[in-house]
Design a protein around this motif. Structure first.
Motif, short mmCIF file in Angstrom:
data_model
loop_
_atom_site.label_atom_id
_atom_site.label_comp_id
_atom_site.label_asym_id
_atom_site.label_seq_id
_atom_site.Cartn_x
_atom_site.Cartn_y
_atom_site.Cartn_z
N TYR A 62 106.91 -29.26 58.02
CA TYR A 62 107.18 -29.00 59.44
C TYR A 62 105.94 -28.59 60.23
O TYR A 62 105.87 -28.85 61.42
CB TYR A 62 108.19 -27.86 59.59
N ALA A 107 110.78 -34.08 65.09
CA ALA A 107 111.45 -33.03 65.86
C ALA A 107 112.96 -33.12 65.69
O ALA A 107 113.64 -32.11 65.50
CB ALA A 107 111.08 -33.14 67.34
N SER A 164 113.91 -32.01 62.20
CA SER A 164 113.80 -30.57 61.99
C SER A 164 114.99 -29.84 62.62
O SER A 164 115.44 -28.83 62.09
CB SER A 164 112.49 -30.03 62.57
N VAL A 203 115.57 -35.31 72.45
CA VAL A 203 114.80 -36.20 71.58
C VAL A 203 115.40 -37.60 71.55
O VAL A 203 114.70 -38.60 71.62
CB VAL A 203 114.73 -35.60 70.16
N GLY A 218 118.24 -29.84 71.93
CA GLY A 218 117.02 -30.45 71.39
C GLY A 218 117.24 -31.90 70.98
O GLY A 218 116.45 -32.78 71.33
N THR A 226 110.61 -24.26 64.74
CA THR A 226 111.21 -24.93 65.90
C THR A 226 111.43 -23.93 67.03
O THR A 226 111.41 -22.73 66.82
CB THR A 226 112.59 -25.53 65.54
N ASP A 272 100.61 -36.74 71.70
CA ASP A 272 102.08 -36.74 71.74
C ASP A 272 102.57 -36.96 73.15
O ASP A 272 103.64 -37.52 73.37
CB ASP A 272 102.60 -35.39 71.23
N MET A 276 107.12 -28.01 68.89
CA MET A 276 106.95 -27.93 67.43
C MET A 276 105.48 -27.82 67.05
O MET A 276 105.13 -27.21 66.04
CB MET A 276 107.44 -29.22 66.78
N ARG A 277 104.62 -28.47 67.82
CA ARG A 277 103.21 -28.53 67.47
C ARG A 277 102.55 -27.16 67.52
O ARG A 277 101.48 -26.95 66.94
CB ARG A 277 102.45 -29.50 68.38
N PRO A 304 111.21 -30.64 72.46
CA PRO A 304 111.09 -30.12 71.09
C PRO A 304 109.87 -30.63 70.34
O PRO A 304 109.25 -29.86 69.59
CB PRO A 304 112.38 -30.62 70.42
N HIS A 305 109.50 -31.92 70.55
CA HIS A 305 108.40 -32.44 69.73
C HIS A 305 107.06 -31.87 70.16
O HIS A 305 106.13 -31.80 69.36
CB HIS A 305 108.39 -33.97 69.74
#
Lengths: 98, 514
Positions: B43, B350, B353, B137, B133, B111, B61, B260-261, B256-257
């Motif tokens: 993750y 994402a 997860s 996504v 989320g 997350t 991204d 997450m980073r 979310p993506h």
């Protein structure tokens, strides 16, 4: 060394939190003014942005670029502040907690 | 002006570049796979990503094929209006820095739901956050997959369904075997390629005009009229423009993506610096893209651009061909393809997860699952999500999905952002308030977009739309905050309020952060 409770109650910690949010909110307001000001300017006074500053180049072009640059400068201001005064206080307080 | 183009048929250079990029990214995946054993690696890349690397990955991204090709096309066809639109895409990043980045990193593990559920009841909050989320996504993914299918068909001549399946298969390989390490490095490679490619395009355009942008703008005015340099019809309704602006600015804080980073860097300080780098890269990108768009409008011509694709998405590749022949076109086409792959990979991770870390581990297993089990479930969820992405891409073939990115941002700013912000800053925020706000935001934004001109009129073909705004953010986000306040004040949760104070040591000093 302070306990969790003592740290939470301490004036330095409370000041740290308050200061962080004052800086954040102020910069967010600057961001709002910059961007939504730009949008409202377009909505309300297109002629201003259509004004020529070169042979054909319009005023709107450098202003549009300026909004992007100012947005980045605001992030740089935040990082400069945070990396210097904020982080040093954080490190000091962290060392004081049991 | 040559009206023929090699776009639409596979050329040697395009295929060559494409194969090189796929080979490179699969090599990265192989290297990453050897390092991906634990959940922390799957993750969060082992939290080993530096601020600079994360800045590139975040930028990668965010700079999707849609923003590269779409905005270049918009500037080519609509002139200055495209520049106005481009500005809006950058302004979320400062807001992310000021309001969310550091507390997010300190309070969460993998997350953003970790943060929202930090002191509230796990099950209801995890489920609602997962709904918000996953919805975001999924919408974003559909838009990317349909765009990918169309793009690859346009550029390489491959049938739509095959294109979607190729994208699905390759990105699934990245995520399944290499997890976050692979997706991060694929993003970094793609970001560098994209920035270099667009820089070269920009420099080549400027060289055609004596290195003076003023000459470019004069050419635009002469060929296309002075209106191309003036604000046009994009910001006709200030309320609409502000609503879109709100969605773009605060939607970023609920994607979310992207969020997450932040868990891939070691600490909050690195999180903060990575936003600075990302903002720099993205700002640079949105400053030079209009030059590409204007260059395409003048050198290639609007008729040629719309002749290949009505939406103008081929403006940048056609310009590349005009300036540097089939060779340069091949490079740009391959970069656009890499861009699609990388973004879809990030989205899949994402989504997976949310299914595995938020739902399976926290809700179903109540936090008791071994590392091996967690990674296994994460991989299974990845496959589920990857297959879903391909199916949805095929299902939505031919649909006008341009509104879906706007919808994804609207859902993100209405469902995810208010709960995230309030859980960080408001002591009296309760479980009921969180759930109500997320569900209200999600439901209302989807409903209002369906009732808006973008769907009700343009897609469904009705006369007028019941909801006047193209983007519902100003209504749905406000409603979400209001619901959060009212429901929280009506439902006391003393345990959560008490934890708020203790949480502060972690939020602001990073004590106990993972």
């Amino acid at each position: 060394m302070k306990s969790t409770h003592e740290m939470l109650e301490s004036p330095e910690f409370k000041t740290l939190v308050r200061r962080k949010w004052i800086v954040s909110v102020l910069l967010t307001i600057c961001l709002f003014v910059t961007y939504y000001g730009f949008i409202l300017l377009i909505a309300v006074d297109k002629a201003f942005l259509a004004r020529r500053i070169g042979e054909h180049t319009t005023l709107g072009i450098p202003i549009g670029v300026g909004v992007i640059v100012v947005s980045w400068v605001l992030t740089a201001v935040y990082v400069l502040w945070a990396n210097s005064s904020h982080d040093s206080i954080v490190a000091k307080l962290k060392g004081q907690v049991k | 002006m040559p009206a023929q183009t090699t776009l639409g048929s596979p050329t040697v250079s395009a295929i060559a570049f494409f194969l090189v990029i796929v080979a490179l990214t699969l090599a990265i995946t192989y290297w990453a796979a050897k390092r991906t054993r634990s959940t922390k690696e799957f993750y969060a890349a082992g939290r080993s990503v530096s601020a600079f690397q994360n800045g590139l990955a975040l930028a990668g991204d965010y700079m999707s094929a849609a923003s590269f090709l779409g905005i270049a096309g918009l500037v080519a066809l609509s002139g200055y209006d495209g520049m106005i639109y481009a500005t809006g895409w950058l302004v979320g990043w400062p807001a992310l820095m000021f309001l969310i980045a550091e507390p997010l990193r300190n309070l969460g593990k993998y997350t953003f739901a970790d943060v929202v559920a930090f002191r509230l009841k796990q099950t209801p909050v995890r489920i609602s956050s997962a709904i918000g989320g996953i919805l975001t996504v999924l919408l974003y993914t559909i838009a990317q997959m349909v765009g990918a299918g169309n793009l690859i068909k346009l550029m390489f001549g491959i049938p739509y369904e095959a294109a979607v399946m190729i994208v699905g298969a390759v990105m699934l390989a990245y995520v399944l075997f290499g997890g976050m390490i692979a997706t991060t490095w694929v993003q970094i490679v793609k970001a560098v390629l994209l920035l270099v490619g667009v820089t070269i395009l920009t420099l080549m355009v400027l060289s055609q005009f004596g290195w003076n942008p003023g000459n470019l703008y004069s050419a635009v005015a002469t060929e296309l009229g002075q209106e191309a340099l003036e604000p046009g019809g994009l910001v006709s309704n200030p309320l609409d423009a502000i609503s879109l602006g709100l969605a773009l600015m605060f939607g970023l804080l609920g994607l979310p993506h992207i969020l997450m980073r932040f868990y891939t860097v070691p600490d909050a300080r690195a999180a903060r610096k990575s936003v600075l780098y990302a903002t720099g890269f993205i700002g640079y990108f949105y400053i030079i893209i209009p030059i590409v768009g204007f260059g395409a409008a003048v050198l290639v011509g609007r008729e040629v651009i719309t002749g290949i694709d009505k939406g103008g998405n081929m403006a940048a590749p056609l310009l590349a061909e005009w300036l540097g022949g089939t060779f340069f076109l091949g490079f740009i086409a391959a970069v656009a393809f890499a861009t699609i792959l990388a973004v879809v990979a990030g989205l899949t991770l994402a989504g997976a997860s949310a299914l595995s870390h938020d739902i399976y581990v926290s809700v179903v297993k109540r936090g008791h699952a071994t590392e091996r089990e967690q990674v296994r479930v994460a991989r299974a969820a990845t496959v589920v999500f990857g297959i879903l992405a391909v199916l949805l891409g095929v299902l939505f073939k031919g649909q006008n999905v341009a509104f879906m990115v706007g919808l994804a941002f609207a859902v993100a700013c209405s469902a995810n952002f208010p709960a995230l912000l309030l859980s960080i800053v408001w002591r009296r925020f309760t479980t009921a308030g969180a759930v109500a706000s997320i569900l209200t935001g999600a439901f209302l934004s989807v409903l209002l977009i369906i009732l808006s001109p973008t769907v009700w009129v343009d897609v469904l073909g009705n006369e007028t739309a019941p909801f006047p705004l193209k983007n519902p953010a100003i209504v749905s986000m406000t409603a979400s905050f209001l619901v959060a306040f009212v429901v929280s004040l009506l439902s006391a949760e003393p345990a959560a309020a008490a934890k708020f104070e203790d949480e502060k040591l972690r939020t602001y000093l990073g004590i106990g952060a993972e």
